[in-house]
Scaffold this motif. Structure first.
Motif, short mmCIF file in Angstrom:
data_model
loop_
_atom_site.label_atom_id
_atom_site.label_comp_id
_atom_site.label_asym_id
_atom_site.label_seq_id
_atom_site.Cartn_x
_atom_site.Cartn_y
_atom_site.Cartn_z
N GLU A 239 6.83 54.09 -43.81
CA GLU A 239 6.43 53.18 -42.97
C GLU A 239 5.94 53.54 -41.51
O GLU A 239 4.95 53.18 -40.95
CB GLU A 239 7.62 52.22 -42.57
N VAL A 240 6.31 54.71 -41.08
CA VAL A 240 5.87 55.27 -39.67
C VAL A 240 4.76 55.92 -40.02
O VAL A 240 3.68 55.79 -39.29
CB VAL A 240 6.89 56.50 -39.43
N VAL A 241 4.19 56.59 -41.25
CA VAL A 241 3.00 56.99 -41.22
C VAL A 241 1.80 55.87 -41.28
O VAL A 241 0.87 56.06 -40.76
CB VAL A 241 2.95 57.69 -42.85
N HIS A 242 2.23 54.76 -42.10
CA HIS A 242 1.52 53.65 -42.09
C HIS A 242 1.30 53.05 -40.75
O HIS A 242 -0.04 52.47 -40.34
CB HIS A 242 1.97 52.74 -43.07
N LEU A 243 2.38 52.87 -40.13
CA LEU A 243 2.49 52.34 -38.64
C LEU A 243 1.26 53.32 -37.85
O LEU A 243 0.46 52.51 -37.16
CB LEU A 243 3.70 52.53 -37.95
N ILE A 244 1.32 54.57 -37.85
CA ILE A 244 0.34 55.32 -37.12
C ILE A 244 -1.00 55.26 -37.46
O ILE A 244 -2.05 55.17 -36.67
CB ILE A 244 0.80 56.70 -36.89
#
Length: 322
Positions: A35-40
């Motif tokens: 989710e953090v990867v997609h967020l960035i």
């Protein structure tokens, strides 16, 4: 001797401790990481990485890795943030806060301020129940058993796992963006690393002599051509000026033991057929790899089949590629 043995054993213990902790991160990865990867990836802002103490140093390294691999990032020291530097953060930014405990005074002050700005807060922590973890939008957990320090105090294993997690994020983002070696070269134009990524064979042969003789050239002409062009070799061309062979210093030495009447020796008699070639558009690092593979010191550079010059190992050494 006993002291030396103890030193080595201590070093092994530290490396094993940190290696096991990093290996343990594999089992701690969860959907929050993705989710953090997609967020960035979907963010229109930058990634701001912050921390205090040793965590700040690791944050700085993560920022450097992000920037060099296509993810725009800024470093913000947590102590400076609560004394005026919060102004550098925009609502669309993603903030990653590093903290082993997640409970330091500066972090407790900073976390709610970041949330108030509207930025998404990602906690990279080693304690799930910490203040930072509880107040973050996302948690990247990097747990470990103990510091490598025998007193379990000096940040050693904790900084290693946080740095490793930062590297994992950077590489996942790099792959998701399709960040290529050519892209990497644009961010690393200096030093030997940069040259490996952007220097081409054409850049190397442009300043070189272009030694060549034809098939019927006599031995004197061959020797003069090799000697005058100072590349330790000459190519042999057919009547249509296509490369058919190469003669090196080594070929000349071997010839002396093979022929008794040197006046009758022609280039075609002593050349090596089908020399190793490389395109002028290829990167210089590929030329080096080819030389290593075939245990040779020069390659014939071609452009659409036409002879353009010789690239020599000394050219690569001069540019710092070797």
């Amino acid at each position: 001797m006993k002291l030396a043995k103890n030193i080595k054993l201590s070093a092994i213990k530290v490396l094993q401790n940190e290696a096991e902790a990093i290996q343990g991160l594999i089992h701690q990865l969860d959907s929050q990481f993705e989710e953090v990867v997609h967020l960035i990836l979907n963010s229109s802002g930058r990634v701001v990485v912050t921390g205090i103490g040793k965590s700040a140093l690791i944050a700085g390294k993560i920022v450097a890795t992000f920037n060099s691999t296509g993810t725009p990032a800024l470093f913000l020291h947590a102590a400076d943030a609560i004394h005026g530097d919060l102004g550098m953060i925009k609502p669309e930014d993603v903030v990653i806060c590093l903290s082993k405990s997640g409970n330091t005074p500066e972090i407790k002050v900073l976390a709610p301020l970041l949330k108030r700005l509207g930025s998404k807060l990602v906690a990279l922590v080693s304690q799930r129940d910490s203040y930072l973890a509880q107040h973050a939008d996302y948690v990247l957990f990097a747990g470990f058993k103990a510091e490598a320090c025998p007193n379990n105090l000096a940040p050693t294993t904790s900084t290693a796992v946080h740095m490793a997690m930062g590297d994992a994020l950077a590489v996942c983002l790099l792959e998701a963006r399709g960040f290529s070696a050519e892209d990497f070269a644009r961010y690393h134009p200096g030093g030997s690393l940069g040259k490996q990524l952007y220097l081409t064979v054409s850049d190397l042969v442009t300043g070189n002599q272009r030694p060549s003789v034809h098939l019927e050239a006599d031995l004197k002409e061959v020797i003069l051509e090799i000697s005058s062009k100072r590349l330790g070799a000459t190519v042999v061309l057919d009547p249509s000026d296509q490369v058919v062979g190469i003669i090196t210093d080594g070929d000349l030495r071997r010839m002396l033991g093979k022929y008794s009447d040197l006046e009758k020796v022609k280039a075609k008699d002593i050349m090596t057929l089908n020399p190793k070639t490389i395109a002028v558009s290829d990167y210089a690092i590929r030329a080096l790899n080819q030389m290593k593979l075939f245990n040779i010191t020069q390659l014939v550079a071609l452009e659409e089949g036409n002879y353009k010059g010789l690239v020599h190992i000394h050219d690569l050494m001069k540019e710092g590629i070797v």
